[in-house]
Design a protein around this motif. Structure first.
Motif, mmCIF file in Angstrom:
data_model
loop_
_atom_site.group_PDB
_atom_site.id
_atom_site.type_symbol
_atom_site.label_atom_id
_atom_site.label_comp_id
_atom_site.label_asym_id
_atom_site.label_seq_id
_atom_site.Cartn_x
_atom_site.Cartn_y
_atom_site.Cartn_z
ATOM 1 N N THR A 95 -6.612 2.076 -7.593
ATOM 2 C CA THR A 95 -6.266 2.752 -6.342
ATOM 3 C C THR A 95 -5.131 2.002 -5.661
ATOM 4 O OG1 THR A 95 -7.914 1.472 -5.115
ATOM 5 C CG2 THR A 95 -8.615 3.601 -6.009
ATOM 6 N N THR A 104 -5.459 6.874 -2.876
ATOM 7 C CA THR A 104 -6.250 5.944 -2.077
ATOM 8 C C THR A 104 -7.725 6.116 -2.441
ATOM 9 O OG1 THR A 104 -6.541 7.525 -0.280
ATOM 10 C CG2 THR A 104 -4.582 6.117 -0.200
ATOM 11 N N LEU A 111 0.834 -1.199 0.000
ATOM 12 C CA LEU A 111 0.000 0.000 0.000
ATOM 13 C C LEU A 111 0.873 1.255 0.000
ATOM 14 C CD1 LEU A 111 -2.831 1.270 0.212
ATOM 15 C CD2 LEU A 111 -2.629 1.088 2.700
ATOM 16 N N GLU A 116 -5.112 0.866 -2.653
ATOM 17 C CA GLU A 116 -5.648 -0.282 -1.909
ATOM 18 C C GLU A 116 -5.896 -1.476 -2.825
ATOM 19 O OE1 GLU A 116 -7.300 3.298 0.430
ATOM 20 O OE2 GLU A 116 -6.887 2.776 -1.646
#
Length: 344
Positions: free
Chosen positions: A158, A74, A64, A160
């Motif tokens: 993203t 994010t 991450l 994540e």
């Protein structure tokens, strides 16, 4: 070692088979042949330990951070940006989404009224109205799903999502185990043993599928198997990724959950196979139609020009041009020269 789930994948292997027979002299001899057999090979997904969960969470956090440092947003940042820009939907799309949602809500209420038969309709009329209403509701739901899918796709890139995909791969490399082969038989040993009575086959020895001292070595092994043309490994990796993805997202925890996932995967593969078969059948039908059309065309031609009827010969008077005449003259000059050069 405990296991989350066990499944089987068929594999074609070569085994040696010995048979006894008599030769011309009546002597008994043994003949050994190498034949191909299909074996159901066991593949198991290991149940993670507490330490593995800790390592997995750490790996997710590292990936991450890597994504954020590389410039990926994010989910919260992306949602805030869309909110500042007025949302991901235009005004007309928002209006249409509200209309579809409200229309579906009204149709559901109407369906309940039809089912209760408050208007005291006949059975046939009630059945027709419910069928028509269900079709309309299906179209509205499909349109809503398209809206939701487009919104979900906006958040695919993203930090994540990237970290999640990397972590699922990490879990595949850590949890995958496959049945060992027996060195003596060069086969999966527990299938060679002949069982007697109520005797059950012994559990096979298992080994880690992706062997390596570190993650890079395990990834290299994964790439090696994935790029191979072995259908067994391709099918095994596909199922492992499928099962572990469902497990990681919390949709498969018990054996019954994994069985439902496997049934769903099997159904998908069968549907794809049927679709391909239908396409091939359609192609064959078209080819047959073309053949029939061609046969009919040939038949019509034969009827117009019967074989017994003599064909009229059309004589065409040749037209000699100057170039053709010169060419003919040159050929005539070359012929005597060739005749001279020929041996007597």
């Amino acid at each position: 070692m405990k296991w989350l789930y066990t499944f089987q994948v068929n594999r074609d292997i070569e085994v040696e088979e010995t048979t006894e027979k008599k030769n011309d002299k009546g002597e008994e001899i043994k003949e050994t042949k190498t034949i191909k057999k299909t074996r159901p090979v066991q593949v198991k997904i290991r149940k993670p330990s507490r330490r593995m969960f800790d390592d997995g969470e750490l790996y997710y956090g590292v990936k991450l951070s890597e994504g954020i440092k590389a410039g990926l947003l994010t989910r919260a940042q992306l949602a805030k940006r869309y909110e500042d820009d007025g949302g991901s939907l235009s005004d007309s799309e928002k209006e249409r989404y509200s209309e579809v949602y409200l229309a579906l809500f009204e149709k559901e209420n109407q369906l309940q009224r039809y089912q209760l038969n408050l208007e005291k309709m006949s059975d046939e009329e009630k059945k027709d109205k419910i069928s028509a209403l269900l079709i309309e509701m299906s179209d509205l739901r499909r349109e809503l799903q398209e809206f939701e899918a487009s919104q979900s796709a906006l958040f695919d890139q993203t930090a994540e999502n990237r970290a999640k995909n990397k972590t699922i791969m990490w879990w595949v490399l850590q949890l995958a185990n496959v049945e060992k082969t027996c060195g003596e038989w060069k086969d999966y040993h527990w299938y060679n043993k002949e069982l007697k009575g109520d005797e059950k086959p012994e559990e096979p020895d298992m080994e880690a599928l992706f062997i390596g001292e570190d993650l890079d070595q395990k990834l290299s092994k994964y790439d090696e198997l994935e790029e191979s043309e072995d259908l067994f490994w391709n099918e095994t990796i596909k199922k492992l990724a499928y099962f572990i993805s469902y497990w990681y997202s919390g949709q498969a925890e018990t054996e019954e959950d994994f069985q439902r996932v496997e049934e769903f995967l099997t159904t998908q593969e069968e549907d794809e196979g049927e679709g391909k078969t239908e396409g091939e059948a359609e192609g064959e039908t078209k080819a047959e139609d073309k053949t029939e059309d061609k046969a009919e065309s040939t038949k019509d031609t034969e009827e117009k020009n019967p074989k017994n009827e003599p064909k009229k010969e059309v004589l065409v008077k040749p037209e000699k041009t100057e170039e053709k005449a010169k060419g003919d003259a040159a050929d005539k000059k070359e012929e005597p020269a060739k005749q001279k050069n020929q041996p007597a």
